[in-house]
Write an enzyme that holds these catalytic residues in place. Sequence first.
Site, PDB file in Angstrom:
ATOM      1  N   LEU A 129      73.831  24.059  37.025  1.00 13.99           N
ATOM      2  CA  LEU A 129      72.665  24.229  37.435  1.00 13.99           C
ATOM      3  C   LEU A 129      71.856  24.401  37.457  1.00 13.99           C
ATOM      4  O   LEU A 129      70.985  24.513  38.280  1.00 13.99           O
ATOM      5  CB  LEU A 129      73.016  25.310  39.400  1.00 13.99           C
ATOM      6  N   HIS A 262      77.639  20.269  44.770  1.00 15.02           N
ATOM      7  CA  HIS A 262      75.922  20.058  44.333  1.00 15.02           C
ATOM      8  C   HIS A 262      76.086  19.115  44.065  1.00 15.02           C
ATOM      9  O   HIS A 262      76.129  18.555  42.770  1.00 15.02           O
ATOM     10  CB  HIS A 262      75.491  21.753  44.184  1.00 15.02           C
ATOM     11  N   PRO A 263      74.666  18.034  44.742  1.00 20.28           N
ATOM     12  CA  PRO A 263      74.155  17.223  44.469  1.00 20.28           C
ATOM     13  C   PRO A 263      73.163  17.470  43.449  1.00 20.28           C
ATOM     14  O   PRO A 263      72.378  16.017  43.010  1.00 20.28           O
ATOM     15  CB  PRO A 263      74.012  16.476  45.693  1.00 20.28           C
ATOM     16  N   CYS A 264      72.674  18.224  43.145  1.00 21.75           N
ATOM     17  CA  CYS A 264      72.022  17.765  42.090  1.00 21.75           C
ATOM     18  C   CYS A 264      71.947  17.148  40.573  1.00 21.75           C
ATOM     19  O   CYS A 264      70.853  16.201  39.915  1.00 21.75           O
ATOM     20  CB  CYS A 264      71.340  19.680  41.662  1.00 21.75           C
ATOM     21  N   ARG A 265      73.359  16.762  40.065  1.00 24.90           N
ATOM     22  CA  ARG A 265      73.765  15.720  38.892  1.00 24.90           C
ATOM     23  C   ARG A 265      74.367  14.980  39.115  1.00 24.90           C
ATOM     24  O   ARG A 265      74.466  14.058  38.617  1.00 24.90           O
ATOM     25  CB  ARG A 265      73.763  16.720  37.792  1.00 24.90           C
TER      26      ARG A 265
END
Length: 315
Positions: A129, A262-265
């Site tokens: 992250l 977590h969707p950040c990537r």
Amino acid sequence: MRNAIHSIYKKTAEAVLPPLTKSQFEEKRVLTPQEFAQAGDYLVRACPTWSWETGDPSKARNYFPLNKQYLVTRNVPCLSRASDIEKYDSRSEFALGGDEEGWVATHQDPRTQSTSAAAGTAADDIPDLDAAEPAAAGARGSHQRDVPSNNDDELPDISELELQEPDDEAALPAADGTTGSAAVAGSSSAADTGIRLTRTYDLYITYDQYYQVPRFWLVGFDENKQPLRPEQVLEDVSEEHARKTITLDPHPHLAVSAASIHPCRHADVMKKLADNLIASGTDFKLEQYLVLFLKFIASVVPTIQYDYTMSVGGQ
């Protein structure tokens, strides 16, 4: 605290900034709400164990029909812990992305891989992250938004998080104090009946307006149908991902907190997977987005046995 600040910032941005309206599926593999609904309809048709649901009407997103707010599949068995299948030949690991920011699938049978796929084995292939967010930033830039940069390095590991709602049944221990190990011991009584008791999960796919991608949520139950604690959920997540990509956040449509990838990537990973398919001569259509998405999520939760065997490519 840091995760709470990040969540407040993200929620504020979503309230102020409009959702994506112009398709960027081909360029960046992100989705508009309408494209997410289209992909969701396809998933429900292709795999009827998934269904649309409404959730809490007060939390409904106005860019979706009320009866199509998110996708869910329930009572998905989880027969063993992720660590049980991670005791294998290291040749069974391969990098999904193929470069330093790829995701690692940790449960592939090496007998099914080509020689080139078997070569992708590096622990630092796991995205952190702390990494930048080029896809999300690029997608938000299409609206010419002037929004402060988002500090994903402020997201803590799940071990640092504390529940904010003591009545959150989906993330609290059972009322009788039963732990995962005690539940396993208690399940031994089922051996006499020939029935194997297992953990089960309710799995959710929501649309993340900020990152413009699907987001995957896990709500787990032990062998006695008591909610799993966050640290127990981590037992069913690949060790390589457990403390890098899993966070505990309020579910956007339900009154619970849940473990989430977590969707950040997500956009970066989906673009790489889609590019690999196309390079191999396989078509990748918009409606198949969630099918491919679930295949990549399977590398994170390898023992949660939802159906990720559906074909991608117009078969």
